[in-house]
Design a protein around this motif. Structure first.
Motif, PDB file in Angstrom:
ATOM      1  N   TRP A   1      39.412  48.251  14.343  1.00  0.00           N
ATOM      2  CA  TRP A   1      40.649  47.255  13.979  1.00  0.00           C
ATOM      3  C   TRP A   1      40.230  46.265  13.954  1.00  0.00           C
ATOM      4  N   PRO A   2      40.874  45.675  12.934  1.00  0.00           N
ATOM      5  CA  PRO A   2      40.478  44.463  11.538  1.00  0.00           C
ATOM      6  C   PRO A   2      41.184  42.959  12.897  1.00  0.00           C
TER       7      PRO A   2
ATOM      8  N   VAL B   1      55.246  51.164  12.918  1.00  0.00           N
ATOM      9  CA  VAL B   1      55.619  52.405  12.569  1.00  0.00           C
ATOM     10  C   VAL B   1      56.279  52.099  10.994  1.00  0.00           C
ATOM     11  N   SER B   2      57.845  52.051  10.953  1.00  0.00           N
ATOM     12  CA  SER B   2      58.550  52.473  10.108  1.00  0.00           C
ATOM     13  C   SER B   2      58.364  51.751   8.802  1.00  0.00           C
ATOM     14  N   ILE B   3      57.586  50.803   9.133  1.00  0.00           N
ATOM     15  CA  ILE B   3      56.645  49.947   7.506  1.00  0.00           C
ATOM     16  C   ILE B   3      55.580  50.678   7.316  1.00  0.00           C
ATOM     17  N   GLY B   4      55.054  51.177   8.534  1.00  0.00           N
ATOM     18  CA  GLY B   4      53.585  52.319   7.965  1.00  0.00           C
ATOM     19  C   GLY B   4      52.154  51.399   8.347  1.00  0.00           C
ATOM     20  N   ARG B   5      52.655  50.611   9.315  1.00  0.00           N
ATOM     21  CA  ARG B   5      51.743  49.674  10.088  1.00  0.00           C
ATOM     22  C   ARG B   5      51.011  50.755  11.514  1.00  0.00           C
ATOM     23  N   THR B   6      50.675  51.589  11.723  1.00  0.00           N
ATOM     24  CA  THR B   6      50.259  52.106  12.621  1.00  0.00           C
ATOM     25  C   THR B   6      49.266  51.875  13.174  1.00  0.00           C
ATOM     26  N   ASP B   7      48.612  51.103  11.659  1.00  0.00           N
ATOM     27  CA  ASP B   7      47.006  50.981  11.828  1.00  0.00           C
ATOM     28  C   ASP B   7      47.112  50.073  13.135  1.00  0.00           C
ATOM     29  N   GLN B   8      48.230  49.078  13.382  1.00  0.00           N
ATOM     30  CA  GLN B   8      48.306  47.789  14.455  1.00  0.00           C
ATOM     31  C   GLN B   8      48.302  47.928  16.063  1.00  0.00           C
ATOM     32  N   TRP B   9      49.193  48.681  16.368  1.00  0.00           N
ATOM     33  CA  TRP B   9      49.387  49.661  17.653  1.00  0.00           C
ATOM     34  C   TRP B   9      49.112  50.771  17.961  1.00  0.00           C
ATOM     35  N   GLY B  10      49.223  51.582  17.273  1.00  0.00           N
ATOM     36  CA  GLY B  10      49.643  53.041  17.036  1.00  0.00           C
ATOM     37  C   GLY B  10      50.765  53.621  16.762  1.00  0.00           C
ATOM     38  N   THR B  11      51.165  54.378  17.198  1.00  0.00           N
ATOM     39  CA  THR B  11      52.710  55.054  17.381  1.00  0.00           C
ATOM     40  C   THR B  11      52.995  55.282  17.938  1.00  0.00           C
ATOM     41  N   GLU B  12      52.267  55.247  19.227  1.00  0.00           N
ATOM     42  CA  GLU B  12      53.529  55.814  20.920  1.00  0.00           C
ATOM     43  C   GLU B  12      53.631  54.695  21.518  1.00  0.00           C
ATOM     44  N   PRO B  13      54.585  54.134  22.356  1.00  0.00           N
ATOM     45  CA  PRO B  13      55.362  53.111  23.421  1.00  0.00           C
ATOM     46  C   PRO B  13      54.397  53.275  24.589  1.00  0.00           C
ATOM     47  N   HIS B  14      54.742  51.581  24.377  1.00  0.00           N
ATOM     48  CA  HIS B  14      53.590  50.309  25.207  1.00  0.00           C
ATOM     49  C   HIS B  14      54.496  51.650  26.866  1.00  0.00           C
ATOM     50  N   SER B  15      55.545  51.617  26.483  1.00  0.00           N
ATOM     51  CA  SER B  15      56.134  51.983  27.865  1.00  0.00           C
ATOM     52  C   SER B  15      55.608  53.435  28.655  1.00  0.00           C
ATOM     53  N   THR B  16      55.167  54.201  27.902  1.00  0.00           N
ATOM     54  CA  THR B  16      54.786  55.699  28.320  1.00  0.00           C
ATOM     55  C   THR B  16      53.039  55.533  28.248  1.00  0.00           C
ATOM     56  N   ASP B  17      52.305  54.895  28.158  1.00  0.00           N
ATOM     57  CA  ASP B  17      50.745  54.359  28.162  1.00  0.00           C
ATOM     58  C   ASP B  17      50.246  53.812  29.969  1.00  0.00           C
ATOM     59  N   PRO B  18      49.824  54.654  30.584  1.00  0.00           N
ATOM     60  CA  PRO B  18      49.730  53.823  31.498  1.00  0.00           C
ATOM     61  C   PRO B  18      48.015  52.697  32.076  1.00  0.00           C
ATOM     62  N   ARG B  19      47.417  52.671  30.567  1.00  0.00           N
ATOM     63  CA  ARG B  19      46.867  51.574  30.767  1.00  0.00           C
ATOM     64  C   ARG B  19      47.720  50.295  30.099  1.00  0.00           C
TER      65      ARG B  19
END
Length: 174
Positions: free
Chosen positions: A165-166, A30-48
């Motif tokens: 997602w490429p 996110v800090s380098i502007g690459r939100t298209d790779q894994w999104g912006t939300e932490p993995h640790s808060t995503d139940p999936r």
């Protein structure tokens, strides 16, 4: 190389640390502007995502890199992702490779990939494959090429009505 590492099987107790590594990687992306790779939300808060990492631990496919008792990397090997064309021979598939951003440049990813190669050799498998994000000017693809992998199929995974997602599959023969 990261000769200070211990690589060991991971288990459920490692899930929070692996999620922390993924959160750190996402924060950096996110800090380098690459939100298209894994999104912006932490993995640790995503139940999936929590369920996925827990599943890796339960399946015995999670490997942990430790340095001075601290988790600095994780490797998951198993079946190829559903969007990847199947191999025509036995393979070891790298499902996940993540390292601690604070330890960048210490060869942790390379050591974990060497571990994957050793696992394959021990099983008599001659093919290792991985897939990765192909966007971001192809930086991750180039990383795997520097680790001895060769490009195979490119692919795209739909992520919304209008975007994809490429991805890139890479392989290495042992």
């Amino acid at each position: 190389m990261a000769s200070f590492l211990i690589i060991r099987p991971g288990d459920r107790a490692d899930v929070p640390a692996v999620l922390g590594l993924l959160d750190g990687a996402t924060e950096w992306l996110v800090s380098i502007g690459r939100t298209d790779q894994w999104g912006t939300e932490p993995h640790s808060t995503d139940p999936r995502r929590i369920k996925r990492v827990t599943g890796y631990a339960d399946a015995g496919s999670l490997w942990i890199a430790e340095s001075a008792g601290r988790v600095v990397g994780a490797l998951v090997v198993g079946e190829p992702m559903p969007y990847v064309p199947p191999a025509t021979e036995p393979e070891l598939y790298v499902q996940l490779l993540v390292t601690d951003r604070a330890s960048r440049g210490q060869g942790i990813g390379a050591e974990l990939l060497d571990h994957a190669r050793s696992l394959a050799r021990n099983e008599g498998i001659e093919l290792v494959r991985v897939d990765c994000f192909a966007g971001g000017e192809g930086a991750l693809v180039r990383y795997y090429e520097q680790q001895g992998f060769t490009r195979a199929e490119a692919f795209a995974v739909p992520v919304s009505d209008s975007s994809e997602w490429p991805g890139q599959v890479l392989f290495q023969r042992l």
